[in-house]
Design a protein around this motif. Structure first.
Motif, short mmCIF file in Angstrom:
data_model
loop_
_atom_site.label_atom_id
_atom_site.label_comp_id
_atom_site.label_asym_id
_atom_site.label_seq_id
_atom_site.Cartn_x
_atom_site.Cartn_y
_atom_site.Cartn_z
N GLY A 98 0.77 -0.97 -0.72
CA GLY A 98 0.02 0.05 -0.23
C GLY A 98 1.10 1.01 0.06
O GLY A 98 0.14 2.17 0.96
N ILE A 99 2.28 1.06 0.00
CA ILE A 99 2.84 2.09 -0.45
C ILE A 99 2.97 3.17 -2.14
O ILE A 99 2.90 2.05 -3.36
N LYS A 100 2.90 3.91 -2.41
CA LYS A 100 3.11 4.70 -3.45
C LYS A 100 4.16 4.71 -3.79
O LYS A 100 5.81 5.26 -3.07
N ALA A 101 4.25 4.31 -5.47
CA ALA A 101 6.09 4.09 -5.81
C ALA A 101 5.89 5.23 -7.23
O ALA A 101 4.89 4.86 -8.13
N THR A 102 7.01 5.22 -7.34
CA THR A 102 6.87 6.27 -9.01
C THR A 102 8.72 6.20 -9.13
O THR A 102 9.59 5.74 -8.57
N ILE A 103 8.78 5.20 -10.44
CA ILE A 103 9.28 4.44 -10.96
C ILE A 103 10.07 5.72 -12.23
O ILE A 103 9.29 5.63 -13.25
N PHE A 104 11.43 5.25 -11.97
CA PHE A 104 12.33 6.31 -13.69
C PHE A 104 12.72 4.92 -14.38
O PHE A 104 13.23 4.33 -13.88
N MET A 105 12.37 5.46 -15.68
CA MET A 105 12.49 4.41 -16.77
C MET A 105 13.51 5.05 -18.21
O MET A 105 12.87 5.86 -18.05
N PRO A 106 14.14 4.66 -18.45
CA PRO A 106 14.61 5.48 -19.42
C PRO A 106 13.86 5.05 -21.07
O PRO A 106 12.76 4.57 -21.48
N VAL A 107 13.68 6.55 -21.95
CA VAL A 107 12.69 6.76 -23.23
C VAL A 107 12.29 5.06 -23.59
O VAL A 107 11.75 4.42 -24.21
N GLY A 108 13.72 4.13 -24.11
CA GLY A 108 13.37 2.86 -25.05
C GLY A 108 13.47 1.90 -24.03
O GLY A 108 14.06 0.30 -24.45
N VAL A 109 13.31 1.85 -23.21
CA VAL A 109 12.55 0.36 -22.16
C VAL A 109 11.51 -0.58 -23.01
O VAL A 109 10.85 0.51 -23.85
N PRO A 110 12.10 -1.54 -23.30
CA PRO A 110 11.07 -2.72 -23.76
C PRO A 110 9.24 -2.49 -22.73
O PRO A 110 9.52 -2.24 -21.69
N LEU A 111 8.69 -2.49 -24.03
CA LEU A 111 7.28 -2.18 -23.70
C LEU A 111 6.55 -3.04 -22.77
O LEU A 111 5.58 -2.87 -21.89
N PRO A 112 6.77 -4.11 -23.31
CA PRO A 112 7.19 -5.40 -21.82
C PRO A 112 6.64 -4.87 -20.50
O PRO A 112 6.24 -4.94 -19.81
N LYS A 113 7.93 -4.75 -20.24
CA LYS A 113 8.37 -3.85 -18.97
C LYS A 113 7.72 -2.88 -18.47
O LYS A 113 7.43 -2.73 -17.21
N LEU A 114 7.53 -2.05 -19.20
CA LEU A 114 7.19 -0.10 -19.19
C LEU A 114 5.44 -0.55 -18.87
O LEU A 114 5.24 -0.72 -17.53
N LEU A 115 5.10 -0.81 -19.65
CA LEU A 115 3.51 -2.28 -19.06
C LEU A 115 3.01 -3.06 -18.02
O LEU A 115 2.56 -2.56 -17.36
N ALA A 116 4.17 -4.00 -17.78
CA ALA A 116 3.88 -4.55 -16.76
C ALA A 116 4.26 -3.62 -15.38
O ALA A 116 3.34 -3.54 -14.63
N THR A 117 5.66 -2.85 -15.25
CA THR A 117 5.76 -1.91 -13.80
C THR A 117 4.57 -1.04 -14.24
O THR A 117 4.15 -0.61 -12.82
N ARG A 118 3.77 -0.15 -15.05
CA ARG A 118 2.30 0.36 -14.42
C ARG A 118 1.17 -0.48 -14.26
O ARG A 118 0.92 -0.15 -13.94
N GLY A 119 1.64 -1.99 -14.66
CA GLY A 119 0.45 -3.16 -14.31
C GLY A 119 0.37 -3.11 -12.62
O GLY A 119 -1.07 -3.54 -12.16
#
Length: 412
Positions: A98-119
């Motif tokens: 139950g903790i708010k998380a902010t994640i910084f990722m590089p612009v070219g991060v693979p889409l599956p990793k980006l979507l999973a992190t947001r998910g």
């Protein structure tokens, strides 16, 4: 802690962390691997953290760290920077707690990793094109907002969480002789080596710990030689999950004391290892997670006894997987590229195709051109991509074309 192990967490810390980490982490399988055992010459077992929740061991350290935050720290939220597995581990752990998380990722991060992190519920901010830029942005965010920065490897709680994997392995195999572990910054191997060696020392037993780095991103050999964490200039590698330029301070101290050997493997071997795991083990493993198998393929490990190889993660972008498979086939000489100069007259393509068919090989791609440096006016160049059964078969194909009057050359 005994005098023998002066650096790093105590065994009691690892054992206490097991109870916390067990709330979210799966007990992943320890599979026998006869196809690798035949290569090594001794029994090999695969610890399948590629099947872990979030796709890697990173959930262990992330959850252990976040669960030990004070209520005041939890209320401030957490921030991390990562191109993949650490991001997903922190995001998942934050959601569970139950903790708010902010994640910084590089612009070219693979889409599956980006979507999973947001998910998993994290706020994802894309910043820069290298890992260093999100790291700086995350540190600035922590400074300006009061969020707690969660490092990927250089923190006691992270090391302890990753080390629970070592205790889990000892539950699954009673007579362990050697363990092979991927190394990036050193969070996994420092935790695993420390927990296992302390546990076995109580029983008067020893284990050999071997760390593996990608040759293009290997700061540990130089750091061990120098006696302190030393930054290097890394080069591109398919094992992006362990592409780290400098060891962690805490990690280095533990590794220097408890790890017996560190070896490096090149990208060709890593690609071959990934392909072997897919074909024979039916396991999808990311390149960073396959370096232990690459080390066995390299022939650098001998007299290993009962050996556990940690497959540290399975988060691989499908587009990257396609490229790595092709690279692995080429490295295994099962994907042959030939360049053949031909007289510019009808029937030459049919002749070469017939010869290749007679050699029982399969053409998968053809490039036929009249343009290129060094070509005679009456010549064309044929470039063929051919599937073969390995080095011997590839040589048979080449020899068949030579016997037919052609002059093929291999294209790297």
């Amino acid at each position: 802690m005994s005098e023998e192990f002066a650096a790093g967490p105590r065994l009691a810390e690892f054992e206490s962390a097991r109870e916390r980490v067990a709330r979210v982490a799966e007990v992943t399988p320890l599979q026998t691997a006869g196809f690798i055992s035949e290569i090594l010459g001794s029994p090999v077992f695969l610890k399948c953290e590629n099947l872990q929740r979030t796709g890697s061991y990173k959930i262990r350290g992330a959850y252990n760290r976040l669960s030990r935050l004070t209520e005041e720290e939890k209320a401030r939220g957490v921030v991390a920077a990562s191109a993949g597995n650490h991001a997903q581990g922190v995001a998942f752990a934050a959601r569970e707690l139950g903790i708010k998380a902010t994640i910084f990722m590089p612009v070219g991060v693979p889409l599956p990793k980006l979507l999973a992190t947001r998910g998993y519920g994290a706020d994802v901010v894309l910043r820069g094109h290298t890992v260093e830029e999100p790291l700086r942005a995350a540190a600035e965010f922590a400074e300006s907002t009061g969020s707690v920065l969660i490092p990927p490897f250089d923190h006691n709680d992270i090391i302890v969480g990753q080390g629970t994997l070592g205790l889990e392995i000892l539950d699954q195999i009673s007579d362990l002789d050697t363990i092979i572990v991927p190394i990036g910054g050193g969070g996994l191997i420092s935790g695993v080596s420390s927990s296992i060696k302390q546990k076995l020392a109580l029983e008067g037993r020893k284990v050999r710990v071997i760390g593996v780095q990608a040759a293009n991103a290997a700061p540990y050999p130089l750091s061990i030689q120098n006696g302190y964490p030393t930054a290097i200039r890394t080069l591109p590698t398919i094992a992006d999950g362990i592409n780290v330029a400098k060891p962690g301070e805490l990690n280095f101290a533990i590794i220097k004391e408890t790890v017996d050997e560190i070896i490096t493997v090149d990208d060709d071997l890593i690609a071959r290892a990934l392909l072997l795991l897919m074909e024979r083990g039916k396991l999808v493993v990311e390149p960073a997670g396959a370096v232990g198998i690459a080390a066995i393929l390299s022939g650098q490990i001998t007299n290993a006894g009962n050996t556990v190889v940690i497959l540290s993660g399975g988060n691989i972008d499908p587009l990257m997987l396609e490229r790595v498979i092709s690279h692995g086939l080429a490295a295994s000489e099962r994907y042959l590229k030939l360049r053949i100069p031909l007289p510019d007259r009808p029937g030459q393509l049919a002749r070469t195709s017939a010869l290749i068919a007679e050699a029982n090989a399969n053409v998968v791609e053809v490039l036929h051109t009249r343009h290129g440096n060094g070509m005679q006016f009456s010549q064309v160049v044929l470039e063929l991509h051919i599937e073969t059964r390995g080095p011997d078969h590839a040589e048979q194909v080449i020899q068949k074309l030579r016997d037919g009057g052609f002059e093929p050359t291999s294209v790297v």
